[in-house]
Scaffold this active site. Structure first.
Site, mmCIF file in Angstrom:
data_model
loop_
_atom_site.group_PDB
_atom_site.id
_atom_site.type_symbol
_atom_site.label_atom_id
_atom_site.label_comp_id
_atom_site.label_asym_id
_atom_site.label_seq_id
_atom_site.Cartn_x
_atom_site.Cartn_y
_atom_site.Cartn_z
ATOM 1 N N LYS A 153 3.881 17.236 1.849
ATOM 2 C CA LYS A 153 4.174 16.338 0.616
ATOM 3 C C LYS A 153 4.410 15.133 1.140
ATOM 4 O O LYS A 153 5.154 14.771 2.069
ATOM 5 C CB LYS A 153 5.331 16.964 0.012
ATOM 6 C CG LYS A 153 5.239 18.110 -0.731
ATOM 7 C CD LYS A 153 6.224 18.729 -1.417
ATOM 8 C CE LYS A 153 6.151 20.171 -2.027
ATOM 9 N NZ LYS A 153 7.314 20.559 -2.706
ATOM 10 N N GLU B 24 0.909 -1.156 -0.082
ATOM 11 C CA GLU B 24 0.175 0.010 0.055
ATOM 12 C C GLU B 24 0.869 1.101 0.069
ATOM 13 O O GLU B 24 1.603 1.383 0.848
ATOM 14 C CB GLU B 24 -0.906 -0.110 1.245
ATOM 15 C CG GLU B 24 -1.848 -1.043 1.393
ATOM 16 C CD GLU B 24 -2.830 -0.975 2.450
ATOM 17 O OE1 GLU B 24 -2.558 -0.381 3.430
ATOM 18 O OE2 GLU B 24 -4.195 -1.687 2.405
ATOM 19 N N TYR C 7 4.624 12.637 -5.608
ATOM 20 C CA TYR C 7 4.327 13.222 -4.530
ATOM 21 C C TYR C 7 2.835 13.627 -4.368
ATOM 22 O O TYR C 7 2.212 14.313 -5.380
ATOM 23 C CB TYR C 7 5.243 14.415 -4.124
ATOM 24 C CG TYR C 7 5.578 15.361 -4.979
ATOM 25 C CD1 TYR C 7 5.170 16.756 -4.988
ATOM 26 C CD2 TYR C 7 6.277 15.190 -6.392
ATOM 27 C CE1 TYR C 7 5.429 17.641 -5.763
ATOM 28 C CE2 TYR C 7 6.632 16.085 -7.024
ATOM 29 C CZ TYR C 7 6.308 17.488 -7.106
ATOM 30 O OH TYR C 7 6.516 18.407 -7.852
ATOM 31 N N LYS D 268 14.596 28.624 -13.009
ATOM 32 C CA LYS D 268 13.957 29.328 -11.665
ATOM 33 C C LYS D 268 14.583 28.973 -10.540
ATOM 34 O O LYS D 268 14.881 29.611 -9.562
ATOM 35 C CB LYS D 268 12.499 28.485 -11.771
ATOM 36 C CG LYS D 268 11.865 28.853 -10.060
ATOM 37 C CD LYS D 268 10.247 28.467 -10.160
ATOM 38 C CE LYS D 268 10.572 26.795 -10.029
ATOM 39 N NZ LYS D 268 9.218 26.114 -9.992
ATOM 40 N N ASP D 269 15.177 27.664 -10.320
ATOM 41 C CA ASP D 269 16.011 27.111 -9.299
ATOM 42 C C ASP D 269 17.482 27.893 -9.273
ATOM 43 O O ASP D 269 17.828 28.123 -8.081
ATOM 44 C CB ASP D 269 16.301 25.600 -9.163
ATOM 45 C CG ASP D 269 14.832 24.960 -8.997
ATOM 46 O OD1 ASP D 269 14.008 25.804 -8.618
ATOM 47 O OD2 ASP D 269 14.931 23.696 -8.985
ATOM 48 N N ARG E 295 16.344 19.502 -8.008
ATOM 49 C CA ARG E 295 15.110 20.088 -7.909
ATOM 50 C C ARG E 295 14.667 20.814 -6.591
ATOM 51 O O ARG E 295 15.003 20.248 -5.514
ATOM 52 C CB ARG E 295 14.215 19.425 -8.454
ATOM 53 C CG ARG E 295 14.157 18.922 -9.854
ATOM 54 C CD ARG E 295 12.992 18.096 -10.273
ATOM 55 N NE ARG E 295 12.842 17.504 -11.432
ATOM 56 C CZ ARG E 295 12.480 18.230 -12.590
ATOM 57 N NH1 ARG E 295 11.735 19.411 -12.660
ATOM 58 N NH2 ARG E 295 12.680 17.618 -13.711
ATOM 59 N N HIS F 19 11.983 24.217 -2.624
ATOM 60 C CA HIS F 19 10.829 24.745 -3.184
ATOM 61 C C HIS F 19 9.731 24.679 -1.853
ATOM 62 O O HIS F 19 9.834 23.782 -1.059
ATOM 63 C CB HIS F 19 10.126 23.886 -4.230
ATOM 64 C CG HIS F 19 10.953 24.059 -5.561
ATOM 65 N ND1 HIS F 19 10.736 22.936 -6.330
ATOM 66 C CD2 HIS F 19 11.702 24.803 -5.974
ATOM 67 C CE1 HIS F 19 11.499 23.121 -7.443
ATOM 68 N NE2 HIS F 19 12.178 24.243 -7.060
ATOM 69 N N GLN G 169 -3.665 16.844 -4.628
ATOM 70 C CA GLN G 169 -3.044 16.689 -5.757
ATOM 71 C C GLN G 169 -1.980 15.764 -5.927
ATOM 72 O O GLN G 169 -1.202 15.586 -4.918
ATOM 73 C CB GLN G 169 -2.343 18.242 -6.181
ATOM 74 C CG GLN G 169 -1.922 18.311 -7.338
ATOM 75 C CD GLN G 169 -1.322 19.781 -7.841
ATOM 76 O OE1 GLN G 169 -2.124 20.655 -7.448
ATOM 77 N NE2 GLN G 169 -0.118 20.065 -8.201
#
Length: 180
Positions: free
Chosen positions: A70, A28, A130, A166-167, A58, A61, A46
């Site tokens: 998350k 599971e 995630y 962006k990063d 990455r 954030h 989401q």
């Protein structure tokens, strides 16, 4: 499910019970009741799926409004996953924890709201899933620089990582918009 606490209270590593035989395996990957038993009272809204190649980094954030908890896992390959406490009033403010997540281990990590999150791909390819507790809100998304010297994350990177545009513009912890 086995729960492994990390050095940052609230950030957890979850080891599911895996049933396997010559046909393959079953476990599971998400069970709301099981998570509630270990204190994760989260409503997920989401699901996200990313695919990255070796040395992609990455993060770090977070969303300053509509903060996201998350539940993260890797379904192909391996990553070094990092959470940074960015709650100014926390006794652990600015501290980080890092751990490996892989398809082989099937471990799942819980990163609560109030933490910046990032990962570095260690394998040739990694697919990362995630679940989030709030929707992506680009207007509230923020990024802290992966190599901020005040945080001093010991990334297992060789050379310079591959970053998004962006990063590359991530702020230092000192200049970042943070949680109270």
């Amino acid at each position: 499910m086995k729960v492994l606490e990390t050095s940052l209270p609230g950030v957890l590593i979850l080891e599911p019970v895996v049933f396997g035989d010559e046909r393959g395996f079953f476990f599971e990957s998400y069970n709301k009741k099981a998570l509630e038993k270990v204190g994760i009272m989260a409503e997920f809204v989401q699901d996200n799926h990313s695919r990255s190649v070796r040395n992609v980094l990455r993060g770090l954030h977070y969303q300053i409004k509509q903060p996201q908890g998350k539940l993260v896992r890797v379904i192909q390959g391996e990553v070094f996953d990092v959470a940074v406490d960015i709650r100014r009033n926390s006794p652990n403010f600015g501290k980080w924890v890092g751990f490996n997540l892989s398809a082989e281990s099937k471990r799942v990590a819980w990163i609560p709201p109030g933490f910046a999150h990032g990962f570095l791909v260690l394998s040739d390819v990694a697919e990362f899933l995630y679940k989030t507790t709030d929707y992506w809100a680009p207007e509230h998304e923020r990024c802290i620089s992966w190599n901020d010297t005040d945080i001093a994350i010991n990334w297992p990177v060789q050379g310079e990582p591959t970053l998004s545009a962006k990063d590359k513009l991530g702020h230092s912890l000192k200049r970042a918009e943070l949680f109270p």
